[in-house]
Write a protein that holds these residues in place. Structure first.
Motif, mmCIF file in Angstrom:
data_model
loop_
_atom_site.group_PDB
_atom_site.id
_atom_site.type_symbol
_atom_site.label_atom_id
_atom_site.label_comp_id
_atom_site.label_asym_id
_atom_site.label_seq_id
_atom_site.Cartn_x
_atom_site.Cartn_y
_atom_site.Cartn_z
ATOM 1 N N ARG A 238 -37.826 -38.571 -13.414
ATOM 2 C CA ARG A 238 -37.569 -38.174 -12.086
ATOM 3 C C ARG A 238 -36.026 -37.484 -12.415
ATOM 4 O O ARG A 238 -35.904 -36.413 -11.506
ATOM 5 N N ALA A 239 -35.336 -37.932 -13.074
ATOM 6 C CA ALA A 239 -34.078 -37.229 -13.125
ATOM 7 C C ALA A 239 -33.904 -35.925 -13.664
ATOM 8 O O ALA A 239 -33.235 -35.058 -13.160
ATOM 9 N N THR B 157 -26.677 -45.252 -13.743
ATOM 10 C CA THR B 157 -26.285 -44.277 -12.646
ATOM 11 C C THR B 157 -25.835 -43.240 -13.531
ATOM 12 O O THR B 157 -25.954 -41.936 -13.332
ATOM 13 N N ARG B 158 -24.841 -43.256 -14.685
ATOM 14 C CA ARG B 158 -24.188 -42.304 -15.113
ATOM 15 C C ARG B 158 -25.155 -41.436 -15.948
ATOM 16 O O ARG B 158 -25.024 -40.180 -15.989
ATOM 17 N N LEU B 159 -26.062 -42.187 -16.669
ATOM 18 C CA LEU B 159 -27.017 -41.571 -17.360
ATOM 19 C C LEU B 159 -27.913 -40.551 -16.650
ATOM 20 O O LEU B 159 -28.273 -39.381 -17.140
ATOM 21 N N ILE B 160 -28.285 -40.999 -15.503
ATOM 22 C CA ILE B 160 -29.098 -40.262 -14.629
ATOM 23 C C ILE B 160 -28.528 -39.167 -14.227
ATOM 24 O O ILE B 160 -29.176 -37.965 -14.242
ATOM 25 N N ILE C 297 -27.653 -33.172 -14.455
ATOM 26 C CA ILE C 297 -26.968 -31.991 -14.699
ATOM 27 C C ILE C 297 -27.282 -31.045 -15.662
ATOM 28 O O ILE C 297 -27.312 -29.808 -15.721
ATOM 29 N N ALA C 298 -27.733 -32.134 -17.197
ATOM 30 C CA ALA C 298 -28.284 -31.250 -18.155
ATOM 31 C C ALA C 298 -29.224 -30.229 -17.900
ATOM 32 O O ALA C 298 -29.540 -29.246 -18.242
ATOM 33 N N ALA C 299 -30.353 -30.995 -17.069
ATOM 34 C CA ALA C 299 -31.620 -30.294 -16.640
ATOM 35 C C ALA C 299 -31.389 -29.044 -15.935
ATOM 36 O O ALA C 299 -31.988 -28.101 -15.967
ATOM 37 N N ARG C 300 -30.565 -29.286 -15.116
ATOM 38 C CA ARG C 300 -30.271 -28.142 -14.102
ATOM 39 C C ARG C 300 -29.533 -26.999 -14.745
ATOM 40 O O ARG C 300 -29.759 -25.831 -14.384
ATOM 41 N N MET D 92 -33.605 -47.325 -20.443
ATOM 42 C CA MET D 92 -34.197 -46.871 -19.318
ATOM 43 C C MET D 92 -35.408 -46.539 -19.224
ATOM 44 O O MET D 92 -35.841 -46.004 -20.209
ATOM 45 N N PRO D 93 -36.015 -46.990 -18.224
ATOM 46 C CA PRO D 93 -37.617 -46.793 -18.181
ATOM 47 C C PRO D 93 -37.880 -45.321 -18.033
ATOM 48 O O PRO D 93 -37.101 -44.426 -17.380
#
Length: 249
Positions: A68-69, A26-29, A34-37, A61-62
């Motif tokens: 998707r994140a 959850t934290r990594l997603i 946020i980083a992509a945004r 993580m898959p």
């Protein structure tokens, strides 16, 4: 425990005792989103996103989850809108704490984090009340069983690391944030397994706690870690490794 980054060591030993993979994902997603945004969806041109993806891959993580994140961050697919908030304060015994949160409900995050501090003998402070005690560093920890000091020192010198510290059962490489990726890659290229590898906040001084006060401080850290809005908790806590394991266990 000794050395500049002892809380990083404490945090990961503690995490190894009570890790929750779902919470890690959850934290990594959230971090990837946020980083992509904020910096775009191309990891080659977005160092924060690149680091977040590497961290996600390190946790197995898959790839679809990562994709998707990123897409939620860039707006290609719908998703929650997260806001980043930072809190500063003191825990039991005067330990300095920084809490980074990523939330879709600011009022909830503020209320719950304030409650955790007050319930466990701490108090929130004003912005910059403790941040001056910390600096952002890359920290790469390696068990002494898998690499010797000379080998790691060679990597530090060649790849642009800052220092190599003896942390008891591990060696810890410190880097400046802009050198972290190069040093981490050099460690991977040398086929050296790491205990931890991340950019974190490292304190300039530490507060040693023992006994009941130390146990209360760990309960505060647990409460903060269990909060779904909390991404990272940084502290200048110093605690005996044996007590850490006893309390965490």
């Amino acid at each position: 425990m000794s050395g500049h980054s002892k809380w990083a060591t404490i945090k990961h030993k503690k995490g190894a005792l009570d890790a929750k993979r779902g919470k890690i994902f959850t934290r990594l997603i959230k971090e990837i989103t946020i980083a992509a945004r904020t910096g775009g969806g191309d990891p080659d041109g977005n160092p924060r996103l690149r680091s977040a993806i590497l961290a996600a891959k390190a946790e197995n993580m898959p790839a679809d989850n990562i994709k998707r994140a990123v897409q939620r961050g860039t707006g290609e697919i719908p998703g929650l809108q997260y806001e980043e908030i930072s809190f500063e304060g003191y825990g039991p015994g005067g330990v300095a704490i920084i809490v980074d949160a990523t939330t879709d409900n600011r009022n909830r995050a503020v209320s719950e984090i304030r409650h955790s501090f007050s319930k466990h003998g701490g108090n929130l402070g004003e912005p910059n009340s403790v941040r001056f005690m910390f600096s952002k560093k890359g920290v790469i920890a390696v068990s002494k069983d898998v690499a010797d000091e000379d080998t790691l020192m060679g990597i530090v010198l060649e790849a642009g690391g800052e220092d190599l510290n003896d942390e008891g059962d591990t060696w810890e490489i410190l880097t400046e944030p802009n050198s972290y990726e190069a040093v981490a890659q050099a460690v991977r290229d040398a086929k050296i397994e790491t205990v931890m590898s991340e950019i974190t906040m490292v304190a300039s001084t530490y507060t040693k706690l023992e006994g009941a006060v130390a146990a209360q401080m760990l309960r505060l850290l647990d409460a903060l870690d269990d909060n779904d809005d909390v991404q990272n908790v940084y502290s200048n806590l110093d605690i005996d490794a044996k007590q850490l394991e006893e309390v965490a266990g």
